[in-house]
Design an enzyme around this catalytic site. Structure first.
Site, PDB file in Angstrom:
ATOM      1  N   TRP A   1     -62.196 -44.037 -19.380  1.00 24.99           N
ATOM      2  CA  TRP A   1     -61.306 -44.360 -20.922  1.00 24.99           C
ATOM      3  C   TRP A   1     -59.740 -44.792 -20.473  1.00 24.99           C
ATOM      4  O   TRP A   1     -58.748 -45.452 -20.924  1.00 24.99           O
ATOM      5  CB  TRP A   1     -61.054 -42.201 -21.198  1.00 24.99           C
ATOM      6  CG  TRP A   1     -60.033 -42.804 -21.952  1.00 24.99           C
ATOM      7  CD1 TRP A   1     -60.262 -42.565 -23.811  1.00 24.99           C
ATOM      8  CD2 TRP A   1     -58.862 -42.564 -22.334  1.00 24.99           C
ATOM      9  NE1 TRP A   1     -59.023 -42.721 -24.354  1.00 24.99           N
ATOM     10  CE2 TRP A   1     -58.228 -42.327 -23.323  1.00 24.99           C
ATOM     11  CE3 TRP A   1     -57.917 -42.426 -20.717  1.00 24.99           C
ATOM     12  CZ2 TRP A   1     -56.971 -42.399 -23.788  1.00 24.99           C
ATOM     13  CZ3 TRP A   1     -56.182 -41.690 -21.286  1.00 24.99           C
ATOM     14  CH2 TRP A   1     -55.432 -41.883 -23.153  1.00 24.99           C
ATOM     15  N   HIS A   2     -59.189 -44.249 -18.796  1.00 20.46           N
ATOM     16  CA  HIS A   2     -58.013 -44.262 -18.513  1.00 20.46           C
ATOM     17  C   HIS A   2     -58.146 -46.124 -18.164  1.00 20.46           C
ATOM     18  O   HIS A   2     -56.883 -46.852 -17.731  1.00 20.46           O
ATOM     19  CB  HIS A   2     -58.417 -44.081 -17.518  1.00 20.46           C
ATOM     20  CG  HIS A   2     -57.602 -42.267 -17.489  1.00 20.46           C
ATOM     21  ND1 HIS A   2     -58.307 -42.166 -17.009  1.00 20.46           N
ATOM     22  CD2 HIS A   2     -55.751 -41.764 -17.441  1.00 20.46           C
ATOM     23  CE1 HIS A   2     -57.891 -40.397 -18.066  1.00 20.46           C
ATOM     24  NE2 HIS A   2     -56.541 -40.429 -17.656  1.00 20.46           N
ATOM     25  N   GLY A   3     -58.940 -46.774 -17.599  1.00 25.54           N
ATOM     26  CA  GLY A   3     -58.247 -48.210 -17.432  1.00 25.54           C
ATOM     27  C   GLY A   3     -59.989 -49.386 -17.340  1.00 25.54           C
ATOM     28  O   GLY A   3     -61.010 -48.225 -16.867  1.00 25.54           O
TER      29      GLY A   3
ATOM     30  N   PHE B   1     -53.221 -47.957 -21.189  1.00 22.97           N
ATOM     31  CA  PHE B   1     -54.779 -47.190 -21.929  1.00 22.97           C
ATOM     32  C   PHE B   1     -54.704 -47.579 -23.808  1.00 22.97           C
ATOM     33  O   PHE B   1     -55.492 -46.841 -24.445  1.00 22.97           O
ATOM     34  CB  PHE B   1     -54.367 -45.984 -21.814  1.00 22.97           C
ATOM     35  CG  PHE B   1     -54.093 -45.924 -19.790  1.00 22.97           C
ATOM     36  CD1 PHE B   1     -53.671 -44.457 -19.164  1.00 22.97           C
ATOM     37  CD2 PHE B   1     -54.899 -46.527 -19.353  1.00 22.97           C
ATOM     38  CE1 PHE B   1     -53.282 -44.337 -18.299  1.00 22.97           C
ATOM     39  CE2 PHE B   1     -54.890 -46.396 -18.344  1.00 22.97           C
ATOM     40  CZ  PHE B   1     -54.116 -45.100 -17.556  1.00 22.97           C
TER      41      PHE B   1
ATOM     42  N   SER C   1     -64.085 -40.668 -18.334  1.00 26.23           N
ATOM     43  CA  SER C   1     -62.673 -40.159 -18.976  1.00 26.23           C
ATOM     44  C   SER C   1     -62.524 -41.153 -18.042  1.00 26.23           C
ATOM     45  O   SER C   1     -60.941 -41.422 -18.054  1.00 26.23           O
ATOM     46  CB  SER C   1     -63.109 -38.514 -18.433  1.00 26.23           C
ATOM     47  OG  SER C   1     -61.376 -38.160 -18.390  1.00 26.23           O
TER      48      SER C   1
END
Lengths: 292, 467
Positions: free
Chosen positions: B322-324, B467, B319
């Protein structure tokens, strides 16, 4: 009803804005609508903190006003000049420029013109610059409230806080520990819009018969004067026969760090010395009318 | 085209007007064209990526329904997931992985350089990819039927209110709504516009104002000290909430105006007493997506204790990623994963506490969440350690003062806080507000005036667009 509120509140804000007794708003309003001095200094914070009007008045016998404004670039400077020439043409303008006035950078960009929005519809030249943001900007400026966006704090500050100012000049006190270092090279390309407005500035000044001088103020770092920005500026000054007083790498100032408040700004002692030297050079030029 | 731009205002007005003017059978087409137009305002060529994702997942889902052999169904699902995630990987993570491997090998004096790509990250790719993948998985699991109408499905993937920054919608929720005939309902449209107004307020008045201070400190770490880091970190907590919740609120409002209901993405997360609760209130669409499509397939909590904790950690590390594509995001995700594991191990999430205990819980949770944001915002791991060190060991240093920003936050932030406190702890009092027309009108007027006078325009991007 929204329209009424927009107009009504904007009128109230305009009253407070125009009557602001001190601070940036007062200085800007004065420069735009009231100044009638013979010598006007225009530029960013470096102009504001570097040119002491009283020294030029003593030296040249001409009254002067410092219309420099922190964080503002050539778009703002052009608006000031435009407003000046519409009322009373000054004899001399000293325009302080930096590299940020020529290269692509968020600094000194169109966003800095926000402070002029309350003066929308005051002058066609100012309007034309404010509308550079495109059609959406033009539409937004029709809203009275939008014109005062982010101005409330400045208005309140102007009424409730004391701002030291000597005919627009704002002295910086003290100094800080500084090391002489090379300014990092920024490979930003030339900004064609900024260049266009420098040309417009020069051209307008010339048309109105104003004696224009460009200055590059002292700074406490080693600059590469061969960068594109500086080269472009020199080319423009040559093209319009504008004398350039380049103090950016002046040995005297580089060897006297106590004259600086920070690497980019002189303190009051430094500004006094700088103004004295500049006034002498301008005086000699005026007398002899020789090119540098 | 940003939600807080004038162009979007014109666009939305035209789309809404056309939507209600057109007969129902053509509305999906209008919304589809509008959605692609909206997206192509960023970079037209990247619309091809949405088309690819749409076509692939549409086809896979149809085939999943036709095929009965378990092995082939699994292959189809794998193709859909891997193809979509590969595109995401290429644009978002390839350079990061390349650089990380290079640095790791360099540590052992092995020089193996693979050229990177110079590709602009397509806006919203993380969102619509997850949305499309989620749909395929739902069809595979038999939780819904495959959508046969390609146009409606394409609209589901590209629906403009939630295309670039969520909420990540479930097909089960959104797809059926496109078949329902929407009638112009002034009350619902007004409600949607009010949502948009509120979202715009917390975005341009609160979040973007806080961002000015945050950027000045976090982008210039060497010239600031502990107290400034602390103030900037607290303001970042406000900024990211205002930015993201603001966007989601505008998205929900836009959809409501058009007659569609999107899921709520935020539920006053900073009032969560535990990290577990925080993740049930923050970016709900993403956390539930990871729960349903990663955590549960890994075994969830149905496996042994150690394995369950590992599943939580894996889910949150991914997770974070996923954000960066930076190690700071991985660390941020890891921090939350560890905290969740600790809470689970101690049974803290379900324990009933006394009043004093609850207040302490809220305070501790808020502090921990705010501190974890250091890693989310810092430009590098090195910067994040400098900032954390400064906060803990140099907090008495003089604070960097930006009086203008503080002034505007002083007149805007209390509004956000009061609204959130009332909604969280005194929801019954909202009835009074709803009944008093003058009070309601004055509130909306205040928001509008505040947006015009205090809002930050000309440059306020949404954080989650990266994102």
């Amino acid at each position: 009803m929204l329209f009424l509120i927009d107009c009504g509140l904007a009128r109230v804000l305009k009253l407070f804005h125009e009557g602001c007794p001190s601070g940036d708003i007062r200085e800007m309003n004065y420069a735009l609508k009231k100044s009638s001095e013979d010598i006007i200094f225009i530029g960013s914070s470096r102009a504001r903190h570097h040119f002491v009007p009283s020294i030029f008045e003593d030296s040249l016998g001409l009254n002067s006003y410092n219309a420099g404004m922190n964080g503002k670039g050539i778009f703002y400077h052009y608006c000031i000049l435009g407003a000046l020439v519409d009322r009373r043409v000054p004899k001399i303008i000293v325009l302080d420029l930096t590299e940020n006035d020529l290269i692509t950078s968020e600094r000194f960009g169109l966003a800095t013109l926000r402070v002029l929005a309350p003066h929308y519809n005051y002058s066609p030249r100012i309007d034309s610059v404010l509308e550079l943001g495109g059609w959406s900007k033009r539409v937004k400026l029709q809203s009275g409230l939008y014109r005062f966006n982010s101005e409330i704090s400045e208005i309140i500050s102007g009424y409730y806080l004391t701002h030291e100012s000597q005919d627009g000049y704002k002295p910086l006190r003290g100094t800080s520990n500084m090391q002489l270092i090379a300014k990092p090279n920024e490979d930003n390309a030339l900004d064609s819009l900024k260049l266009r407005y420098i040309k417009k500035f020069f051209s307008l000044a010339k048309r109105k018969g104003i004696r224009l001088f460009v200055t590059l103020s002292p700074s406490y770092h080693v600059s590469d004067m061969n960068r594109e920005g500086f080269k472009a500026l020199r080319r423009l000054c040559d093209e319009y026969s504008v004398p350039v007083f380049d103090y950016s790498a002046d040995e005297f100032f580089l060897s006297n760090p106590s004259l600086f408040k920070d690497p980019r700004h002189l303190n009051h002692e430094g500004a006094t010395e700088y103004s004295r030297r500049l006034a002498q050079r301008i005086g000699r030029l005026l007398i002899s009318n020789e090119a540098i | 085209m940003l939600f807080n731009s004038f162009q979007f205002l014109i666009f939305f007005a035209v789309v809404t007007g056309s939507f209600y003017w057109l007969p129902h059978r053509y509305r999906w087409l209008l919304l589809l064209v509008a959605s692609y137009y909206f997206y192509m305002n960023w970079a037209p060529v990247y619309a091809l990526l949405i088309l690819f994702s749409t076509g692939l997942t549409y086809t896979c889902a149809l085939m999943l329904e036709k095929v009965t052999t378990r092995r082939i169904r699994k292959i189809l699902l794998t193709i859909s997931i891997i193809s979509n995630l590969s595109v995401l990987f290429l644009f978002k993570y390839f350079n990061f992985l390349n650089q990380s491997v290079y640095e790791a090998l360099s540590f052992f004096n092995i020089r193996w350089e693979v050229p990177g790509f110079s590709l602009l990250l397509p806006v919203g790719i993380s969102f619509y990819t997850f949305q499309a993948v989620g749909y395929t998985i739902d069809v595979y699991r038999g939780e819904m039927r495959a959508e046969r109408h390609l146009g409606i499905y394409a609209l589901f993937v590209s629906f403009f209110p939630q295309l670039v920054a969520g909420p990540i919608e479930r097909a089960k929720n959104l797809l059926p709504q496109f078949y329902q005939k929407q009638f112009f309902d002034p009350k619902r449209v007004a409600s949607g516009l009010k949502w948009m107004l509120w979202g715009l307020f917390i975005k341009v008045v609160v979040a973007d104002r806080a961002a000015i201070y945050v950027d000045a400190v976090y982008n210039n770490v060497d010239n600031h000290t502990g107290s400034s880091f602390l103030v900037a970190t607290v303001l970042f907590a406000i900024q990211i909430y205002g930015d993201f919740a603001g966007y989601s609120t505008i998205a929900v409002g836009c959809a409501k105006v058009l007659g569609f209901d999107l899921m709520t993405n935020f539920k006053r997360p900073y009032f969560a007493p535990t990290i577990t609760q925080f993740w049930r209130r923050w970016h709900i669409s993403l956390s539930t997506w990871f729960k349903d499509y990663l955590y549960f397939p890994l075994g969830g909590s149905r496996v042994g204790q150690f394995r369950s904790y590992l599943n939580i950690l894996i889910t949150f590390l991914i997770s974070g990623l996923w954000h960066g594509a930076k190690w700071t995001f991985v660390v941020w995700g890891g921090i939350h994963g560890v905290l969740l594991v600790v809470e689970k191990a101690l049974g803290a999430a379900s324990r009933r506490a006394s009043m004093f205990g609850r207040i302490t819980q809220y305070a501790v949770c808020m502090c921990v969440v705010i501190l974890s944001w250091v890693f989310f915002r810092a430009n590098s791991l090195q910067d994040s350690f400098v900032i954390v060190k400064g906060i803990f060991f140099n907090v008495t240093s003089p604070v960097f003062q930006d009086k203008t920003t503080f002034f505007y936050l002083l007149i805007s932030l209390p509004i956000l806080v009061v609204v959130e406190v009332v909604q969280e702890f005194f929801p019954q009092s909202m009835v009074y507000w709803r009944r008093t027309q003058a009070f309601r009108a004055a509130s909306y007027l205040y928001l509008l005036v505040a947006i015009m006078l205090v809002g930050v325009f000309d440059g306020g991007q949404f954080i989650y667009f990266q994102f």
